[in-house]
Design a protein around this motif. Sequence first.
Motif, mmCIF file in Angstrom:
data_model
loop_
_atom_site.group_PDB
_atom_site.id
_atom_site.type_symbol
_atom_site.label_atom_id
_atom_site.label_comp_id
_atom_site.label_asym_id
_atom_site.label_seq_id
_atom_site.Cartn_x
_atom_site.Cartn_y
_atom_site.Cartn_z
ATOM 1 N N LYS A 61 0.868 -1.130 0.137
ATOM 2 C CA LYS A 61 -0.017 0.025 -0.105
ATOM 3 C C LYS A 61 0.793 1.351 0.094
ATOM 4 N N SER A 62 0.439 2.254 -0.400
ATOM 5 C CA SER A 62 0.962 3.906 -0.453
ATOM 6 C C SER A 62 1.436 4.232 0.909
ATOM 7 N N ALA A 64 0.774 7.158 1.534
ATOM 8 C CA ALA A 64 -0.235 8.101 1.979
ATOM 9 C C ALA A 64 -1.352 7.252 2.651
ATOM 10 N N VAL A 65 -1.734 6.036 2.296
ATOM 11 C CA VAL A 65 -2.689 5.331 3.004
ATOM 12 C C VAL A 65 -2.054 4.828 4.523
ATOM 13 N N LYS A 105 -7.574 -0.473 1.684
ATOM 14 C CA LYS A 105 -7.574 -0.476 0.332
ATOM 15 C C LYS A 105 -6.303 0.296 -0.269
ATOM 16 N N ALA A 106 -6.272 0.216 -1.922
ATOM 17 C CA ALA A 106 -4.865 0.624 -2.411
ATOM 18 C C ALA A 106 -4.769 2.050 -2.243
ATOM 19 N N ARG A 107 -5.932 2.833 -2.351
ATOM 20 C CA ARG A 107 -5.734 4.326 -2.065
ATOM 21 C C ARG A 107 -6.624 4.976 -1.240
ATOM 22 N N HIS A 108 -7.453 4.181 -0.283
ATOM 23 C CA HIS A 108 -8.137 4.912 0.655
ATOM 24 C C HIS A 108 -8.535 3.714 1.698
ATOM 25 N N ARG A 140 -15.655 6.141 3.242
ATOM 26 C CA ARG A 140 -14.491 6.240 2.801
ATOM 27 C C ARG A 140 -13.617 7.196 2.993
ATOM 28 N N SER A 142 -10.296 9.016 2.254
ATOM 29 C CA SER A 142 -9.136 9.243 1.495
ATOM 30 C C SER A 142 -8.175 10.054 1.701
#
Length: 163
Positions: A61-62, A64-65, A105-108, A140, A142
């Motif tokens: 995962k990034s 940012a997450v 999740k990948a981005r959130h 969600r 983000s």
Amino acid sequence: GPHRDRDPPRDLVGSEGPLVTAAAKKKAKPWHCPSCRREFPKKDQAHSCSSFPVSAHFSGKSAAVRRLFQTLKRRVASLGRVRIGSARSEIYFQNRFHFAACQVKARHIVLFFPVGRELDARRYGKPMQIGRNKFLYTVRLSAPGDVDEQLVSLLRQAHRNAS
């Protein structure tokens, strides 16, 4: 702002409605699984004893997450007694009982939490009714700013109800 996703964790929604009713909460003593030592509101509650570290949810995962989860974790920890646990499908937040869970999740991050009233549908979407006066919301997240005072206030209510 946050968006909604579906597919809540099974430990926040049971086949009979809410995880713990108010009457059951007053008389229930937590049960500890003799194999994995996890605490549950019901004796012999179905679960997986498999170990799944929180860090495993962030594999691939990034950054940012990861930062977003650290913000959520810090804000949830400010509510008082909170234990953070992990299962293969979720990271959960627990007072005496589970009061929120999230899926990375990948981005959130998808956050699930119950409240005793219906909320503004523009921000929180349509809830899943899990009891006569209990609604499960799916939000969600983000960006760290999505973990704002309004959301923390709702998590505070869920935390208080899970004591």
